[in-house]
Design a protein around this motif. Structure first.
Motif, mmCIF file in Angstrom:
data_model
loop_
_atom_site.group_PDB
_atom_site.id
_atom_site.type_symbol
_atom_site.label_atom_id
_atom_site.label_comp_id
_atom_site.label_asym_id
_atom_site.label_seq_id
_atom_site.Cartn_x
_atom_site.Cartn_y
_atom_site.Cartn_z
ATOM 1 N N LEU A 1 0.876 -1.005 -0.096
ATOM 2 C CA LEU A 1 0.056 0.205 0.206
ATOM 3 C C LEU A 1 0.859 1.357 -0.151
ATOM 4 N N HIS B 1 2.521 1.467 -3.274
ATOM 5 C CA HIS B 1 1.313 1.898 -4.219
ATOM 6 C C HIS B 1 1.321 3.571 -4.074
ATOM 7 N N SER B 2 1.322 3.773 -2.972
ATOM 8 C CA SER B 2 0.969 5.465 -2.767
ATOM 9 C C SER B 2 2.259 6.337 -3.572
ATOM 10 N N GLY C 1 -8.525 10.000 -0.264
ATOM 11 C CA GLY C 1 -7.883 8.731 -0.696
ATOM 12 C C GLY C 1 -8.416 7.660 -1.458
ATOM 13 N N GLY C 2 -9.578 7.769 -1.542
ATOM 14 C CA GLY C 2 -10.406 6.578 -2.225
ATOM 15 C C GLY C 2 -10.898 6.947 -3.558
ATOM 16 N N ASP D 1 -8.286 2.533 -2.641
ATOM 17 C CA ASP D 1 -6.573 3.288 -2.548
ATOM 18 C C ASP D 1 -6.328 3.851 -3.727
ATOM 19 N N ARG D 2 -7.248 4.198 -4.440
ATOM 20 C CA ARG D 2 -6.902 4.506 -6.109
ATOM 21 C C ARG D 2 -6.320 6.180 -5.908
ATOM 22 N N GLN E 1 -4.785 7.250 -3.100
ATOM 23 C CA GLN E 1 -4.173 7.393 -1.656
ATOM 24 C C GLN E 1 -2.658 7.829 -2.098
ATOM 25 N N PHE F 1 -1.404 8.664 2.924
ATOM 26 C CA PHE F 1 -0.947 7.506 3.351
ATOM 27 C C PHE F 1 -0.589 7.920 4.962
ATOM 28 N N ASP G 1 -3.560 8.885 7.169
ATOM 29 C CA ASP G 1 -4.148 7.804 7.573
ATOM 30 C C ASP G 1 -3.520 6.933 8.753
ATOM 31 N N THR H 1 -14.385 2.449 3.589
ATOM 32 C CA THR H 1 -13.462 3.636 4.572
ATOM 33 C C THR H 1 -13.883 4.800 4.570
ATOM 34 N N ARG I 1 -11.672 -1.481 5.890
ATOM 35 C CA ARG I 1 -10.834 -1.762 4.817
ATOM 36 C C ARG I 1 -11.449 -3.257 4.052
#
Lengths: 292, 472
Positions: free
Chosen positions: A67, A70-71, A240-241, A244-245, A247, A252, A255, B224, B437
Motif C-alpha cells: 500500500l 503503491h502510494s 484517498g479513495g 486506495d486509488r 491514496q 497515507f 491515515d 473506509t 477496509r
C-alpha cells in the motif's frame, strides 16, 4: 562608520527571529518526527504513554507494505502529470499574455490567477460539488443538457479528476512565473531572431525557453515538492479513495498517523517522503547549479 | 549571460556577508533557545493548584460542530453558567466546537489528547473511550458516579456498557438504539410486504423484491469513506447477528477470524453481488449524503441502517433533509439473525467525559451532573432530541418526553431491556479501521469474504499485536 564585524553582528541579529521560527517550527519537529519514527508510539491507547524503541522496524514494514509502495508510485505519477499539464497550460497562457497587443489581456490574467486566491479546501469543496456522482453533480447536469449520461467522476476516474482539478488550481502560478521570465527577455533578441528567419517554433525552443530555464527549474522544484506533499485537495475530494486509488503519500501518512493512530509508522513514512523530497530538491538544485 | 549571473550569486560561500560558521552558530543558539523555551512550559503550575484558587475558572467543552448538537449543548452551558452565578461559584463553561464529521472529530480529539491539550470536557463517541482512557487522557469518574444520586435511575444495560475495566470514564445515560429504517410508503406502493425479516434469507428476499421494483434496496454502511459509521451503523450489528464472540472477555482478545466474521462479510458480498447494496454511494467521499440525505428522503432507497437520531437529526423537521409525514412513511426493522431471533443493538458507552488534565475535576463533574439533570435535559430536548433517555424516571420528570418525536424515543427505551450491547474495549479504533477496509474490499468484489478476513486478521495482528487477537 559601521565596521564589517558590527555589520555582520547586526545582520545576524536581524536573522534571529526568522531562524528561531524555522528551528522551533520546522527543524525541531522534524527531528522529533525522526525520533518517533524509530519507536512504536501510538496517538491513543497504551502505546501513547509507554512506547518502545523499535529500530528500523517501521521502515522495514513500510518498504514491504504494498500500500505504501503503491502510494509512492501514485504520487510520482501525480507529480509527473501535474508537472506536464501545468507546464503546458502555464506556458501556453504565458506566451499568449506575453504578446504586446492582446485583447482582454487583463481579464485573461485575472481569470487564470483567480483560483490561486481561493483556499485549497474551498477549491476542493467546489470541485466536490462539480464532480458529485449521478445527477447531483454540476458537471453531470451540464453534460445532461447535451444528452450525455451522468458519470461518476470520483469513482471511475479519481486520479484523473484530482489531477485535472490541480491543473485548474495551480496553472496560474506557473503562468505568473513563466510570464515574468518571458517579459524579461530583451525584445531585441527576439527581433534579431525573426530578422535571421527563425520560425515561431525555433524562437520558442531555441531562445525563449533557454532564456527562462532557471525560472522553469525553480517552478519545477516548487511544484514537485508541492505535489509530493499534497494533502488538502485530495483529502477533501476523495479522502484517498475509492479504495486506495488516490491514496497519495500525504494521505497515507495522515491515515497512518491520525486515522489508525500509528504515530511511529506515520512518522517513518514522513521521513521517507522527506528523503525523497530532499533528493529531488538536490537534483534540481544541481541542475540549477545552486550550491545548497 | 544569465548563467554567469546566477553562478556568481549562488557559488558564493557566504550569504549577504554572513559566513557559514556564523550561520551555524546562529542556528545552534536558536536551537538552544527553542529547546529551553520548550522545557520552560513544563515548569508551569501543577494541575490541581488552580482548584484551590478562588479565581474564576472557565472550562472548555468540545462537541461536534453540528448545528443541532451545538444548540442542544448550548442550552446546558447557558443554564449551568447561570446557575453557578446564582450559587456564587466561580465555575463556568465555554463551548468549543470541534470538527463536524465523526472521523475528523475523533482525529481532533486524539490529536488533542496526544498533545495534552484536550478540553476540560469532551463529548465522546463510544468507540474512542477505551483507547483514550488507556492512554491516560480521561479522568476516572467512578468515584463521582458512585456518589451520584441519579445513578440508580440509569438503565442497568447502560451501566454495564459504560464500564471499561470496571471504571467509568463517561457519564452513563446517553444511548441510541440501532435498527434498519425502511420506507413503508415505497414498499406499500410496490406491493411488498413489510414484515420483520427474521433471518438474513428473509432480508435478501425483501431486497430482491425491492430491487425488482426498480428501487435501490439497501444502504448498509461499509468501506473506509464512512469511517466509524461503517462499524457503528453497519458491521457491528451484522457480526453480532451471527453466533460467536467478537471479543473474548476471558482472554482479553479481539476475535479477528471466525465463522461468524466470515458470515458477516458474506452478507456484504451477497448484497453487493446482487446489486442490492448502494455500493457506488458508499464509495463517495461523504457516503451519508447520497444515501441518507438524498436517496432515502426521495424514496429512491428503501432501507438503510442507523440509530434514533435519524428521526430528528437526519429526517426531522429541523434535520438535514426533512421527510414530510416521517412517522407514516418510515418504519423500523430489527436486525435479522442467524437463529431467526431479530434484535436491536443498544449503542452506548459514549457521552460527556472529562480530561485527565482538567484543572478542576469538581467543576467539570458539576457540569456533567448538571447536563444530566431532568430539567436541563428536558429543556435541551426541545432543541434537539437525538436519542432515548437512559434514565428510567425521565418520562415522569419530563412529561413532554413521552410525546416528543412522535413518541419514538420512549418507544426505543423498551429495547434497553432486550437489546444487544458491545462494550468498548481497547483497540476498537483499529478494529473499526480494519473492518472498513475489509468491507470495502468485499463490496467492490476485490476480495472474497475469506480473503478479506485473512487480510483483516493479518492487519490486526500487525497493529494490535499477536497477544491481543485470537482466531476462533
Amino acid at each position: 562608520m559601521i565596521s564589517r564585524r558590527s555589520e555582520r553582528t547586526m545582520l545576524a541579529l536581524f536573522l534571529v527571529p526568522a531562524v528561531l521560527i524555522v528551528v522551533g517550527f520546522t527543524v525541531l519537529p522534524a527531528l522529533w518526527a525522526i525520533y518517533i519514527s524509530f519507536t512504536n508510539r501510538a496517538l491513543t491507547g497504551e502505546r501513547s504513554i509507554v512506547y518502545e524503541f523499535v529500530g528500523i522496524a517501521n521502515y522495514v514494514k513500510l518498504l514491504s507494505n504494498p500500500l505504501f509502495l503503491h502510494s509512492i508510485s501514485l504520487t510520482l505519477l501525480y507529480t509527473l502529470w501535474t508537472n506536464v499539464g501545468q507546464f503546458v497550460l502555464g506556458l501556453a497562457t504565458a506566451l499568449c499574455l506575453n504578446r504586446a497587443k492582446l485583447l482582454g489581456k487583463t481579464f485573461l490574467l485575472a481569470a487564470v490567477v483567480l483560483p490561486m486566491v481561493i483556499p485549497a479546501v474551498i477549491q476542493s469543496l467546489i470541485w466536490s460539488s462539480m464532480l458529485a456522482m449521478g445527477e447531483y453533480g454540476t458537471l453531470n447536469l451540464i453534460l445532461g443538457l447535451i444528452g450525455i449520461s451522468p458519470v461518476m467522476w470520483l469513482r471511475e476516474a479519481p486520479m484523473i479528476s484530482v489531477t485535472l482539478v490541480n491543473f485548474w488550481n495551480n496553472s496560474g502560478f506557473a503562468m505568473i512565473l513563466f510570464l515574468a521570465g518571458l517579459e524579461n527577455i530583451p525584445r531585441e533578441v527576439i527581433e534579431a531572431a525573426h530578422i535571421d528567419g527563425a520560425s515561431a517554433w525555433h524562437t520558442l525552443t531555441r531562445i525563449r525557453l533557454p532564456l527562462i530555464k532557471y525560472v522553469i527549474m525553480l517552478w519545477l522544484l516548487l511544484n514537485t515538492l508541492g505535489c509530493f506533499g499534497v494533502f488538502d485537495l485530495v483529502y477533501t475530494l476523495t479522502r484517498g479513495g475509492p479504495g486506495d486509488r488516490t491514496q497519495l503519500v500525504g494521505i497515507f501518512i495522515y491515515d497512518q498517523s491520525f486515522k489508525f493512530y500509528e504515530l511511529g509508522l506515520g512518522s517513518a513514512a514522513s521521513v521517507i517522503l522527506l528523503c525523497i523530497s530532499l533528493i529531488i530538491g538536490l537534483i534540481y538544485a544541481r541542475m540549477l547549479r545552486v550550491t545548497l | 549571460m544569465n548563467e554567469s549571473v546566477n553562478n556568481d550569486l549562488y557559488d558564493d560561500k557566504s550569504v549577504a556577508g554572513i559566513s557559514r560558521r556564523t550561520m551555524l552558530r546562529l542556528m545552534a543558539t536558536a536551537t538552544g533557545a527553542a529547546v529551553l523555551a520548550g522545557c520552560g512550559t513544563t515548569t508551569s503550575a501543577p494541575a490541581g493548584d488552580a482548584a484551590a484558587s478562588a479565581e474564576p475558572i472557565e472550562m472548555s467543552l468540545m462537541s461536534p460542530d453540528r448545528e443541532l448538537d451545538q444548540k442542544s449543548v448550548g442550552v446546558a452551558i447557558a443554564s449551568f453558567n447561570e446557575r453557578m452565578k446564582k450559587e456564587g461559584k466561580p465555575w463556568s463553561v465555554k463551548g468549543m466546537p470541534g470538527p463536524a464529521t465523526d472521523n475528523d472529530y475523533n482525529t481532533k480529539i486524539n490529536v488533542s489528547a496526544g498533545a495534552g491539550t484536550l478540553p476540560d470536557i469532551v463529548m465522546l463517541g463510544a468507540n474512542v473511550v477505551a483507547d483514550l482512557a488507556a492512554g491516560g487522557a480521561l479522568a476516572d469518574l467512578s468515584g463521582n458516579i458512585a456518589k451520584w444520586d441519579n445513578y440508580s435511575h440509569v438503565f442497568p444495560v447502560l451501566k454495564e456498557a459504560n464500564l471499561i475495566n470496571g471504571k467509568n470514564y463517561t457519564l452513563p445515560g446517553a444511548a441510541s438504539t440501532f435498527t434498519f429504517f425502511y420506507r413503508k410508503d415505497v414498499l406499500s406502493k410496490n406491493s411488498i410486504k413489510d414484515a420483520q425479516p427474521n433471518t438474513w434469507d428473509d432480508f435478501y428476499g425483501l431486497c430482491d423484491n425491492i430491487s425488482k421494483a426498480g428501487v435501490a434496496a439497501v444502504c448498509l454502511p461499509a468501506a473506509t469513506a464512512w469511517g466509524g459509521g461503517s462499524w457503528q451503523e453497519g458491521f457491528r450489528q451484522v457480526w453480532m447477528s451471527f453466533n460467536g464472540e467478537i471479543y473474548s472477555d476471558s482472554e482479553s482478545k479481539w476475535v479477528v477470524s471466525s465463522p461468524g466474521l466470515l458470515k458477516a462479510l458474506t452478507v456484504y458480498q451477497t448484497l453487493a453481488k446482487n446489486k442490492w447494496l448502494t455500493v457506488d454511494a458508499l464509495l463517495n467521499p461523504n457516503p451519508w449524503e447520497p444515501t441518507k440525505y438524498q436517496m432515502f428522503p426521495k424514496g429512491e432507497l428503501a432501507v438503510c441502517t442507523g440509530g434514533d437520531w435519524q428521526w430528528t437529526f437526519d429526517w426531522g423537521p429541523t434535520g438535514a433533509t426533512p421527510i414530510d409525514g416521517l412517522f407514516e412513511k418510515v418504519g423500523r426493522w430489527q436486525f435479522p439473525s442467524e437463529d431467526g431471533k431479530p434484535f436491536v443493538f443498544v449503542g452506548t458507552g459514549g457521552g460527556p467525559a472529562v480530561s485527565a488534565k482538567t484543572k478542576n475535576l469538581d467543576a467539570a463533574w458539576a457540569f456533567l451532573e448538571h447536563m444530566a439533570r431532568a430539567d436541563v435535559a428536558c429543556e435541551a430536548n426541545k432543541v434537539y432530541l437525538g436519542g432515548p433517555s437512559g434514565f428510567d424516571n425521565f418520562a415522569e420528570l419530563c412529561p413532554d418526553y413521552k410525546t416528543q418525536v412522535g413518541g419514538k424515543m420512549v418507544e426505543a427505551t423498551q429495547f434497553f431491556a432486550t437489546g444487544k450491547i458491545l462494550r468498548n474495549r481497547v483497540g476498537e479504533s483499529k478494529i473499526v479501521d480494519g473492518i472498513c477496509r475489509a468491507t470495502e474490499d468485499v463490496i467492490t468484489l476485490k476480495s472474497t469474504p475469506d480473503e478479506a478476513m485473512a487480510a483483516f486478521a493479518a492487519a490486526m495482528k500487525d497493529s494490535l499485536g499477536a497477544d491481543k487477537i485470537k482466531q476462533a
